[in-house]
Design a protein around this motif. Structure first.
Motif, short mmCIF file in Angstrom:
data_model
loop_
_atom_site.label_atom_id
_atom_site.label_comp_id
_atom_site.label_asym_id
_atom_site.label_seq_id
_atom_site.Cartn_x
_atom_site.Cartn_y
_atom_site.Cartn_z
N TYR A 198 0.98 -1.02 0.38
CA TYR A 198 -0.02 0.21 -0.01
C TYR A 198 0.72 1.27 -0.13
O TYR A 198 1.97 1.24 0.35
CB TYR A 198 -0.54 0.20 1.24
CG TYR A 198 -1.96 -0.98 1.28
CD1 TYR A 198 -3.27 -1.23 1.01
CD2 TYR A 198 -1.57 -2.54 1.77
CE1 TYR A 198 -3.80 -2.51 0.76
CE2 TYR A 198 -2.35 -3.40 1.83
CZ TYR A 198 -3.44 -3.70 1.47
OH TYR A 198 -4.11 -4.35 1.56
N GLY A 199 0.45 2.59 -0.37
CA GLY A 199 1.34 3.53 -0.33
C GLY A 199 1.10 4.19 1.20
O GLY A 199 0.86 3.30 1.61
N PRO A 200 2.07 5.12 1.28
CA PRO A 200 2.60 5.49 2.73
C PRO A 200 1.32 6.49 3.53
O PRO A 200 0.39 7.08 2.55
CB PRO A 200 3.52 6.80 2.33
CG PRO A 200 4.38 6.41 0.96
CD PRO A 200 3.15 5.60 -0.09
N GLY A 247 -19.46 2.90 1.81
CA GLY A 247 -18.41 3.51 1.28
C GLY A 247 -17.15 2.51 1.54
O GLY A 247 -17.15 1.92 2.63
N SER A 248 -16.35 2.22 0.71
CA SER A 248 -15.46 2.02 1.18
C SER A 248 -14.02 1.90 0.06
O SER A 248 -14.10 3.01 -0.84
CB SER A 248 -15.51 -0.32 0.94
OG SER A 248 -14.30 0.12 -0.19
N ALA A 249 -12.81 1.89 1.23
CA ALA A 249 -11.43 2.54 0.08
C ALA A 249 -11.09 1.42 -1.39
O ALA A 249 -10.23 2.03 -1.73
CB ALA A 249 -10.28 2.61 0.82
N GLY A 250 -12.03 0.76 -2.43
CA GLY A 250 -12.21 0.38 -3.44
C GLY A 250 -12.82 -1.57 -3.00
O GLY A 250 -12.35 -1.76 -1.69
N GLY A 289 -9.05 5.15 -2.24
CA GLY A 289 -8.84 5.96 -1.45
C GLY A 289 -9.76 6.35 0.05
O GLY A 289 -10.96 6.72 -0.36
N GLY A 290 -8.65 6.40 1.78
CA GLY A 290 -9.73 6.01 2.15
C GLY A 290 -10.62 7.31 2.96
O GLY A 290 -11.23 8.02 3.37
N GLY A 291 -9.01 8.40 2.52
CA GLY A 291 -10.15 9.37 3.00
C GLY A 291 -11.79 10.20 2.20
O GLY A 291 -11.69 11.26 2.75
N GLN A 292 -11.49 10.42 0.72
CA GLN A 292 -12.75 10.46 0.48
C GLN A 292 -14.40 9.43 1.34
O GLN A 292 -15.23 10.44 1.26
CB GLN A 292 -12.52 10.49 -1.08
CG GLN A 292 -13.77 11.08 -1.71
CD GLN A 292 -13.90 12.42 -1.28
OE1 GLN A 292 -12.81 13.26 -1.39
NE2 GLN A 292 -14.88 13.51 -1.14
#
Length: 323
Positions: A37-39, A155-158, A185-188
């Protein structure tokens, strides 16, 4: 020549063992810890907490290598194809077990292409809704969702993300149907839930906690077997509505298939020592991770149980399967 070199090192007061490693000794160079995963996410943060202490225990630097994308399959695939010498490891997650039911084509086999090393941590999630929701408990939420079958959304991060999988497991156990809204992503996800554009989300505690304490979201239940120290007033879903329900996202250290048992045991002992450090355990608690540990055999059994859990769920839930 060797005697001359050793004599020179001794004359300079240097430690011979520190300068010259025995042939074939492990580790003989920095260790790569792949994060798929990303940072900034919880897997990345946990890896960066663990890496320095694990490096101290093993006598070599442990370098975190973020390889995001493809629902974590890029990072997992890279680790599976790496040399099985212990110098490349990967921090496995729930996605390793769930992806086989979500994707038709996967560039590795979770059972045969990895060497389990140790379970690292468990991560409970929390069911959160907008404060305008009439549901003030898990039981009320389930009743509301059953009365509006197929009308709520989450909602989900994907596809394949932790909150996607947690939501589907809960929906199945509660007997409700809802529309999945995947994001990049999780932020939105949290932004839209706070704005009232989503009905509910299963979020990891560090992500949800600031919104809960600020009154922007309402916490209804946590998915762990016990209440969270960060939200002691919030009941578990098991005690509130669904007896026996317990669900965690998890973190487990893995390596490529074929790693020598001696190296696996050496790394596992390093992980165990790191997780026994009170400072590491406290930092894990601060991000909502319950430190675990355990043997390679226990990690293999845990992974097998997770693979079976998601395969069983797929027999009851129609997941959207991607290529």
């Amino acid at each position: 020549m060797r005697r001359l070199v050793l004599g020179a090192l001794l004359a300079m007061g240097l430690s011979v063992p520190a300068m010259i490693s025995p042939a074939g000794a492990f580790p003989d160079r920095p260790i790569r810890l792949v994060v798929p995963y990303g940072p900034g996410g919880i897997t990345d943060i946990a890896a960066r907490i663990l890496a320095p202490k694990l490096g101290d225990e093993l006598g070599q630097q442990v370098v975190v290598d973020n390889r995001p994308g493809g629902a974590a399959m890029i990072g997992f695939g890279f680790a599976a194809r790496s040399a099985p010498d212990g110098h490349t490891l990967v921090l496995g997650t729930t996605a390793l077990a769930a992806n086989p039911v979500l994707f038709r084509s996967i560039p590795y086999d979770a059972r045969t292409d990895f060497t389990p090393v140790s379970l690292v941590g468990l991560v409970p999630t929390v069911l959160v809704v907008h404060p305008s929701s009439p549901a003030r408990s898990v039981a009320e939420f389930i009743s509301l969702a059953r009365a509006q079958q197929g009308q709520m959304n989450y909602g989900s991060a994907g596809n394949g993300s932790g909150n996607h999988l947690s939501s589907e497991m809960f929906n199945h156990a509660a007997g409700i149907q809802a529309v999945h809204v995947p994001y990049r992503g999780g932020g939105q996800v949290m932004t839209d839930l706070v704005a009232g554009r989503l009905s509910y989300v299963f979020a990891v505690l560090p992500t949800a906690h600031p919104f809960i304490t600020a009154g922007q979201l309402r916490a209804l239940g946590v998915t762990g077997a016990t209440r969270s120290g960060a939200l002691p007033q919030v009941p578990t879903i098991a005690e509130a509505a669904i007896p026996g329900f317990a669900l965690y996202e998890w973190l487990g250290l893995m390596g490529p298939a074929g790693m020598p048992p001696a190296i696996v045991n050496q790394i596992q002992q390093g992980v165990a020592a790191a997780l026994r450090d009170p400072a590491i355990a406290e930092r894990f608690r601060g991000i909502g991770v319950e430190a675990q540990g355990g043997t390679p055999e226990q990690m293999r059994a845990y992974l097998e149980g997770e693979l079976n859990r998601w395969a069983d769920l797929a027999r009851h839930v129609r997941f959207e399967v991607a290529e």
